[in-house]
Design a protein around this motif. Sequence first.
Motif, PDB file in Angstrom:
ATOM      1  N   VAL A  28       3.671   2.461  -3.382  1.00 24.41           N
ATOM      2  CA  VAL A  28       3.184   3.054  -4.625  1.00 24.41           C
ATOM      3  C   VAL A  28       3.440   4.563  -4.569  1.00 24.41           C
ATOM      4  O   VAL A  28       3.475   5.161  -3.487  1.00 24.41           O
ATOM      5  CB  VAL A  28       1.678   2.738  -4.792  1.00 24.41           C
ATOM      6  CG1 VAL A  28       1.084   3.484  -5.957  1.00 24.41           C
ATOM      7  CG2 VAL A  28       1.485   1.257  -4.966  1.00 24.41           C
ATOM      8  N   VAL A  29       3.621   5.167  -5.726  1.00 24.55           N
ATOM      9  CA  VAL A  29       3.956   6.583  -5.801  1.00 24.55           C
ATOM     10  C   VAL A  29       2.917   7.433  -5.046  1.00 24.55           C
ATOM     11  O   VAL A  29       1.720   7.152  -5.095  1.00 24.55           O
ATOM     12  CB  VAL A  29       4.102   7.015  -7.275  1.00 24.55           C
ATOM     13  CG1 VAL A  29       2.815   6.891  -8.042  1.00 24.55           C
ATOM     14  CG2 VAL A  29       4.655   8.418  -7.384  1.00 24.55           C
ATOM     15  N   GLN A  30       3.401   8.433  -4.278  1.00 21.13           N
ATOM     16  CA  GLN A  30       2.509   9.193  -3.400  1.00 21.13           C
ATOM     17  C   GLN A  30       1.563  10.114  -4.173  1.00 21.13           C
ATOM     18  O   GLN A  30       0.440  10.349  -3.746  1.00 21.13           O
ATOM     19  CB  GLN A  30       3.337  10.034  -2.427  1.00 21.13           C
ATOM     20  CG  GLN A  30       4.172   9.221  -1.460  1.00 21.13           C
ATOM     21  CD  GLN A  30       3.331   8.525  -0.411  1.00 21.13           C
ATOM     22  OE1 GLN A  30       2.339   9.058   0.059  1.00 21.13           O
ATOM     23  NE2 GLN A  30       3.722   7.318  -0.051  1.00 21.13           N
ATOM     24  N   GLY A  77       0.816  -1.209   0.000  1.00 20.05           N
ATOM     25  CA  GLY A  77       0.000   0.000   0.000  1.00 20.05           C
ATOM     26  C   GLY A  77       0.842   1.246   0.000  1.00 20.05           C
ATOM     27  O   GLY A  77       0.448   2.284  -0.546  1.00 20.05           O
ATOM     28  N   SER A  78       2.030   1.168   0.633  1.00 22.96           N
ATOM     29  CA  SER A  78       2.790   2.400   0.829  1.00 22.96           C
ATOM     30  C   SER A  78       3.977   2.555  -0.109  1.00 22.96           C
ATOM     31  O   SER A  78       4.631   3.593  -0.071  1.00 22.96           O
ATOM     32  CB  SER A  78       3.257   2.492   2.287  1.00 22.96           C
ATOM     33  OG  SER A  78       3.819   1.277   2.691  1.00 22.96           O
ATOM     34  N   PRO A  88      -1.247  11.233  -6.146  1.00 25.70           N
ATOM     35  CA  PRO A  88      -2.461  10.500  -6.539  1.00 25.70           C
ATOM     36  C   PRO A  88      -2.704  10.489  -8.040  1.00 25.70           C
ATOM     37  O   PRO A  88      -3.296   9.546  -8.566  1.00 25.70           O
ATOM     38  CB  PRO A  88      -3.581  11.248  -5.822  1.00 25.70           C
ATOM     39  CG  PRO A  88      -2.927  12.060  -4.781  1.00 25.70           C
ATOM     40  CD  PRO A  88      -1.536  12.336  -5.239  1.00 25.70           C
TER      41      PRO A  88
END
Lengths: 143, 313
Positions: B261-263, B258-259, B265
């Motif tokens: 992935v690129v921040q 979950g964390s 959005p």
Amino acid sequence: MTNKNWEPKIVCFACRWCSYAGADMAGTSRIQYPANARVIRVNCSGRVDPQFILRALKLKADGVLIAGCHFGDCHYISGNYQTSRRVALLKEYLKEIGLEPERLRLEWISAAEGHKFAETMKAFVNEIKLLGPNPLANGGPEK
Amino acid sequence: MTKPSLAVETLSICSGCEIAILDLHLALADVLDAIDLKYIQVLMDHREPPKEGVTVGFVSGGVRNEEHLERLKMLRERSQILVAFGACSAFGGVPGLANLHTKDEIMEEVYINTKSTVNPKKIIPPKIVPPMLEELHPVDDFVKVDYVLPGCPPPPKLIAELVTCLLEGREFHLEPKTVCDQCPLIKEEKAVTEFKRWGTDIVFTERCFLEQGYQCLGPSTQAGCEARCPTALSPCRGCFGPTENVEDQAAKMIGALGSIVVQDPSKAPAPEKIVKEVPDLVGTYLRFTFAHSTFKKAVHTPTVKTKPMKATT
């Protein structure tokens, strides 16, 4: 199989910055909603470790509701985006091991949306009632 | 003083862990000087561990049928220290993935449905062979285990360390770290935009596999192997099982995924897309530990369950 008096047990993880306040809003506004949920306050929906959810279901909770802030509103900037990805993967996990993915639900509820909190709860309880009790509660794999 | 004795029991397993003992190479000579190898089916011709008992019992492999269970209990009675040796005995291992299906489904698939099988009368083996248990169990479901040495197979270096610890009467511990802590690959920034399947491209760069978008189980796996797979440019598959106090390896991996992935959005892939990019989630994240995860086996609701097969002789 289903006992007539059976009421689903729901574990609800609510973000303290929005959904938990939303639940408070539902309470202070005197909105009626089913009392099936055990609400647990967490600092962010991103704080909810996937293990919490699996353990809740393993301990025979009939449903797990995760309530967080709307996209863009997260107090910690990206917590709810991370949760949305985790929940999607967890639903797939539940599906693969034979549990209904509908038992896990993710909702975005802001502090002002007491009404939405109550509506979500009503809808989720109805959905779980249609699904029936957690299959683990009926002589499933329990050790 | 007599030498400490060792017995190695083989249950539902490929015998790779026993071969890992031989992989000690030159150190094996020292080990064999110090201990008395009483029973190891792969090397010696004995039926069971000696009745007078042994100091240390290694058990490799999970418990799949009633014979395994009997032999496991016999080894526990006859050994002072019991070591779960290898991923199969500690967590069920790859055979543990069979717990996704019921016993009847497995029998039907193996003896009737596989394309290479010719079985027009649909005969399922009769009861003269030890009956299969409903599911595969790691050994700690039945007996107390004193030490766990995971790995598929356990690295010879750790085997030597464990044996040395036992000989000197010291406690044996795995460091409370993950494979990532020991991994030599270059880690820069975790901003994944797309997950890829291993084997779809040739990888020569010595960069973190997760950063490249490959499913590497480093973040959720107990350290101890000195990151032998990533060092050889292959993602970690998680054979050392979850770290201390973690119940479910997949939960930790999902948490990590979950964390990473690129921040941003606008660049991040949609959750539904990520799910599609992880085919066979249980087989990837719980490849070695499904029989030891939170649920241990698939939930078979009566509607899903197939009709029990009749065993004809």
